[in-house]
Design an enzyme around this catalytic site. Sequence first.
Site, PDB file in Angstrom:
ATOM      1  N   LYS A 197     -27.853 -29.964  45.495  1.00  0.00           N
ATOM      2  CA  LYS A 197     -27.367 -30.690  45.049  1.00  0.00           C
ATOM      3  C   LYS A 197     -26.519 -31.950  44.853  1.00  0.00           C
ATOM      4  O   LYS A 197     -26.916 -32.760  44.158  1.00  0.00           O
ATOM      5  CB  LYS A 197     -26.350 -29.467  44.125  1.00  0.00           C
ATOM      6  CG  LYS A 197     -26.546 -29.770  43.101  1.00  0.00           C
ATOM      7  CD  LYS A 197     -25.538 -28.345  42.116  1.00  0.00           C
ATOM      8  CE  LYS A 197     -23.729 -28.651  42.860  1.00  0.00           C
ATOM      9  NZ  LYS A 197     -22.931 -29.241  42.076  1.00  0.00           N
ATOM     10  N   ASN A 198     -25.875 -31.698  45.559  1.00  0.00           N
ATOM     11  CA  ASN A 198     -24.141 -32.845  45.941  1.00  0.00           C
ATOM     12  C   ASN A 198     -24.635 -33.723  46.393  1.00  0.00           C
ATOM     13  O   ASN A 198     -24.416 -34.957  46.645  1.00  0.00           O
ATOM     14  CB  ASN A 198     -23.344 -31.894  46.504  1.00  0.00           C
ATOM     15  CG  ASN A 198     -22.412 -31.107  45.260  1.00  0.00           C
ATOM     16  OD1 ASN A 198     -22.684 -30.811  44.831  1.00  0.00           O
ATOM     17  ND2 ASN A 198     -21.330 -30.720  46.362  1.00  0.00           N
ATOM     18  N   CYS A 229     -12.893 -29.215  33.318  1.00  0.00           N
ATOM     19  CA  CYS A 229     -13.770 -28.554  33.944  1.00  0.00           C
ATOM     20  C   CYS A 229     -12.965 -27.295  34.359  1.00  0.00           C
ATOM     21  O   CYS A 229     -12.164 -27.535  34.264  1.00  0.00           O
ATOM     22  CB  CYS A 229     -13.989 -29.670  35.197  1.00  0.00           C
ATOM     23  SG  CYS A 229     -15.715 -28.516  36.177  1.00  0.00           S
ATOM     24  N   ARG A 286      -9.614 -31.891  37.921  1.00  0.00           N
ATOM     25  CA  ARG A 286     -11.181 -33.141  38.133  1.00  0.00           C
ATOM     26  C   ARG A 286     -10.774 -34.006  37.446  1.00  0.00           C
ATOM     27  O   ARG A 286     -11.495 -35.620  36.510  1.00  0.00           O
ATOM     28  CB  ARG A 286     -12.565 -32.664  37.581  1.00  0.00           C
ATOM     29  CG  ARG A 286     -12.473 -31.379  38.534  1.00  0.00           C
ATOM     30  CD  ARG A 286     -13.950 -30.925  38.749  1.00  0.00           C
ATOM     31  NE  ARG A 286     -14.786 -31.389  39.579  1.00  0.00           N
ATOM     32  CZ  ARG A 286     -16.180 -31.035  39.805  1.00  0.00           C
ATOM     33  NH1 ARG A 286     -16.461 -30.220  39.362  1.00  0.00           N
ATOM     34  NH2 ARG A 286     -16.170 -31.495  40.890  1.00  0.00           N
ATOM     35  N   ASP A 330     -16.713 -25.350  48.068  1.00  0.00           N
ATOM     36  CA  ASP A 330     -17.405 -24.958  47.203  1.00  0.00           C
ATOM     37  C   ASP A 330     -18.251 -23.176  47.893  1.00  0.00           C
ATOM     38  O   ASP A 330     -19.146 -22.517  47.228  1.00  0.00           O
ATOM     39  CB  ASP A 330     -18.800 -25.326  47.962  1.00  0.00           C
ATOM     40  CG  ASP A 330     -18.299 -26.414  46.429  1.00  0.00           C
ATOM     41  OD1 ASP A 330     -17.601 -26.714  45.847  1.00  0.00           O
ATOM     42  OD2 ASP A 330     -20.053 -27.277  46.333  1.00  0.00           O
ATOM     43  N   ARG A 383     -26.786 -24.038  37.983  1.00  0.00           N
ATOM     44  CA  ARG A 383     -25.954 -25.097  38.089  1.00  0.00           C
ATOM     45  C   ARG A 383     -27.129 -25.938  39.706  1.00  0.00           C
ATOM     46  O   ARG A 383     -27.038 -26.654  39.472  1.00  0.00           O
ATOM     47  CB  ARG A 383     -24.888 -25.176  37.958  1.00  0.00           C
ATOM     48  CG  ARG A 383     -24.848 -25.343  36.369  1.00  0.00           C
ATOM     49  CD  ARG A 383     -23.151 -26.000  35.967  1.00  0.00           C
ATOM     50  NE  ARG A 383     -23.629 -27.648  36.027  1.00  0.00           N
ATOM     51  CZ  ARG A 383     -22.297 -27.600  35.830  1.00  0.00           C
ATOM     52  NH1 ARG A 383     -21.273 -27.562  35.116  1.00  0.00           N
ATOM     53  NH2 ARG A 383     -22.067 -28.934  35.874  1.00  0.00           N
TER      54      ARG A 383
HETATM   55  C1  UD1 Z   1     -17.325 -32.921  45.314  1.00  0.00           C
HETATM   56  C2  UD1 Z   1     -18.406 -31.794  44.666  1.00  0.00           C
HETATM   57  C3  UD1 Z   1     -18.022 -30.284  44.223  1.00  0.00           C
HETATM   58  C4  UD1 Z   1     -17.231 -29.867  45.591  1.00  0.00           C
HETATM   59  C5  UD1 Z   1     -15.750 -31.071  45.798  1.00  0.00           C
HETATM   60  C6  UD1 Z   1     -14.993 -30.716  46.618  1.00  0.00           C
HETATM   61  C7  UD1 Z   1     -20.688 -33.251  43.801  1.00  0.00           C
HETATM   62  C8  UD1 Z   1     -21.666 -33.567  42.473  1.00  0.00           C
HETATM   63  N1  UD1 Z   1     -19.477 -32.470  43.253  1.00  0.00           N
HETATM   64  O1  UD1 Z   1     -16.607 -32.840  43.819  1.00  0.00           O
HETATM   65  O2  UD1 Z   1     -19.432 -29.495  44.535  1.00  0.00           O
HETATM   66  O3  UD1 Z   1     -16.702 -28.718  45.579  1.00  0.00           O
HETATM   67  O4  UD1 Z   1     -16.287 -33.179  46.008  1.00  0.00           O
HETATM   68  O5  UD1 Z   1     -15.857 -31.245  47.861  1.00  0.00           O
HETATM   69  O6  UD1 Z   1     -20.605 -34.170  44.403  1.00  0.00           O
HETATM   70  N2  UD1 Z   1      -9.175 -35.822  42.483  1.00  0.00           N
HETATM   71  C9  UD1 Z   1      -8.417 -36.908  42.321  1.00  0.00           C
HETATM   72  N3  UD1 Z   1      -8.831 -38.187  41.462  1.00  0.00           N
HETATM   73  C10 UD1 Z   1      -9.887 -38.943  41.613  1.00  0.00           C
HETATM   74  C11 UD1 Z   1     -10.760 -37.632  42.128  1.00  0.00           C
HETATM   75  C12 UD1 Z   1     -10.921 -36.466  42.356  1.00  0.00           C
HETATM   76  O7  UD1 Z   1      -6.968 -36.902  42.306  1.00  0.00           O
HETATM   77  O8  UD1 Z   1     -10.223 -40.230  40.425  1.00  0.00           O
HETATM   78  C13 UD1 Z   1      -8.771 -34.873  43.311  1.00  0.00           C
HETATM   79  C14 UD1 Z   1      -9.856 -33.643  42.540  1.00  0.00           C
HETATM   80  O9  UD1 Z   1      -8.960 -33.407  40.596  1.00  0.00           O
HETATM   81  C15 UD1 Z   1      -9.637 -32.603  43.822  1.00  0.00           C
HETATM   82  C16 UD1 Z   1      -9.647 -33.690  45.019  1.00  0.00           C
HETATM   83  O10 UD1 Z   1      -9.502 -34.849  44.425  1.00  0.00           O
HETATM   84  O11 UD1 Z   1      -8.530 -32.044  43.757  1.00  0.00           O
HETATM   85  C17 UD1 Z   1     -11.190 -33.328  45.069  1.00  0.00           C
HETATM   86  O12 UD1 Z   1     -12.231 -34.028  44.306  1.00  0.00           O
HETATM   87  P1  UD1 Z   1     -13.446 -34.977  44.375  1.00  0.00           P
HETATM   88  O13 UD1 Z   1     -13.514 -34.671  46.069  1.00  0.00           O
HETATM   89  O14 UD1 Z   1     -13.484 -36.231  43.960  1.00  0.00           O
HETATM   90  O15 UD1 Z   1     -14.843 -33.748  43.830  1.00  0.00           O
HETATM   91  P2  UD1 Z   1     -15.628 -34.088  43.908  1.00  0.00           P
HETATM   92  O16 UD1 Z   1     -16.388 -35.457  44.088  1.00  0.00           O
HETATM   93  O17 UD1 Z   1     -15.285 -33.681  42.020  1.00  0.00           O
END
Ligand code: UD1
Length: 416
Positions: free
Chosen positions: A22-23, A116, A121, A305, A397
């Site tokens: 999925k990711n 969320c 996030r 995850d 999902r």
């Molecule tokens: C992706 C995965 C999700 C997985 C996560 C961490 C997809 C579709 N989803 O989510 O399944 O759990 O990686 O491995 O690929 N953060 C910030 N600012 C930002 C972006 C992120 O503070 O602009 C923080 C988030 O709040 C969180 C951490 O960084 O605490 C990790 O987030 P991120 O690695 O961005 O996860 P996703 O890409 O949303």
Amino acid sequence: MGKLIIDGGKTVSGEICVQGAKNAVLPILAATVMADGESVIKNCPRLRDVDKTTLVLERLGCGVKREGDAVIVDTRDMHDCEICEDLMREMRSSIIFLGAIISRCKRAVVSMPGGCPIGLRPIDLHLKALRQMGVEIREEHGYIKCSAPRLTGGNIHLDFPSVGATENIMLAGVCASGTTTISNAAREPEIVDLGNFLNKMGANVRGMGTSVITIEGVEKLESVEYTIMPDRIVAATYLAASAITGGEICLTKVNPQDMGAMLYVLSEMGVRLHCERDRIIQTAPERLKSVHTVRTMPYPGFPTDIQSPFMSLAAMAQGTSVFIETIFENRFQHIDELSRMGADIKVEGRSAVVRGVNSLEGANVVARELRGGAALVVAALAASGTTTIGGTEFIDRGYENIEKYLTSCGAKIRRE
Ligand code: UD1
């Protein structure tokens, strides 16, 4: 709201061919818009999140059709560069379209992703990086309006190795002028898959899988055919499903080399693993052992995850295990439900102390998010009696036909 009804206590043994990731598929489908033509994305799992992503593509004006396990995206008539609020609210990962749409259209409008269930996030890292690349961004009335007549490469340092931010920068960088360097980039295998896809399209991305990714901008990308990598989280969930019931399982079409941290914890819990290039055979002991400490970390650390499905294992293991969630602040929502089934889990802040019990009991429980839902399925397979799991739309999902795969391995599970 759909329900899964599981009669526990059946051994989960057999063979499962693991679905596409999925990711990986979500950013890759988004990336198809950067070329003008027809992309064929193979090994696309049938998931609610994939359906939502194809809906975004259709709203942008792309033609999308499914042929077997492939999704075919025709971007030649793409005419829109805006993702409306309802789709952004339903699937936060639509934010990944930002880099791709800006790259193609030089402008993009997306609604601010809402809250969320697993945590705040934020997208500050995405926006800061895009601004550094010459994107003018206005945040107005809940919308993010971007314009970039000229995207330029630059040195971007991420304060945290965010998966989504790394992907958005890669998408924006492949056709930007000059070189983009991302330091402290996320190293997840799905980033490598996206990079391989972009390179097949004609991009020049190097260093994926390391913390420094370098992208030399190119003029143009071509539509290509590509096969999505296996889903390592789904693979580990099926290993957990078999382990908790004392079964023996063989996973095929899987990449064990992407699953090091998860396989390490499983072997600490007493399972025997035999890994080949694209196969894992696991034999579980009669009773699992506790694991000292599981701390979620960015890759190659233990993935957030799979924290909840593995907590179900610890709930029935011999001894006490500690789980520390460092990535998302709300990823303990399954614990109340596991407690209803008889688990002994105490939460303090971001730590959960799990004292293994001899048995869990079937109960009425509700999935509140995707992986927490998978944790309930794992627990229910080993619980005595019947468990009814509500909120299956969350599980759908990320898991393709979960009841079909588990039934084929001897579980008693049906959908209502
Ligand atoms: C992706 C995965 C999700 C997985 C996560 C961490 C997809 C579709 N989803 O989510 O399944 O759990 O990686 O491995 O690929 N953060 C910030 N600012 C930002 C972006 C992120 O503070 O602009 C923080 C988030 O709040 C969180 C951490 O960084 O605490 C990790 O987030 P991120 O690695 O961005 O996860 P996703 O890409 O949303």
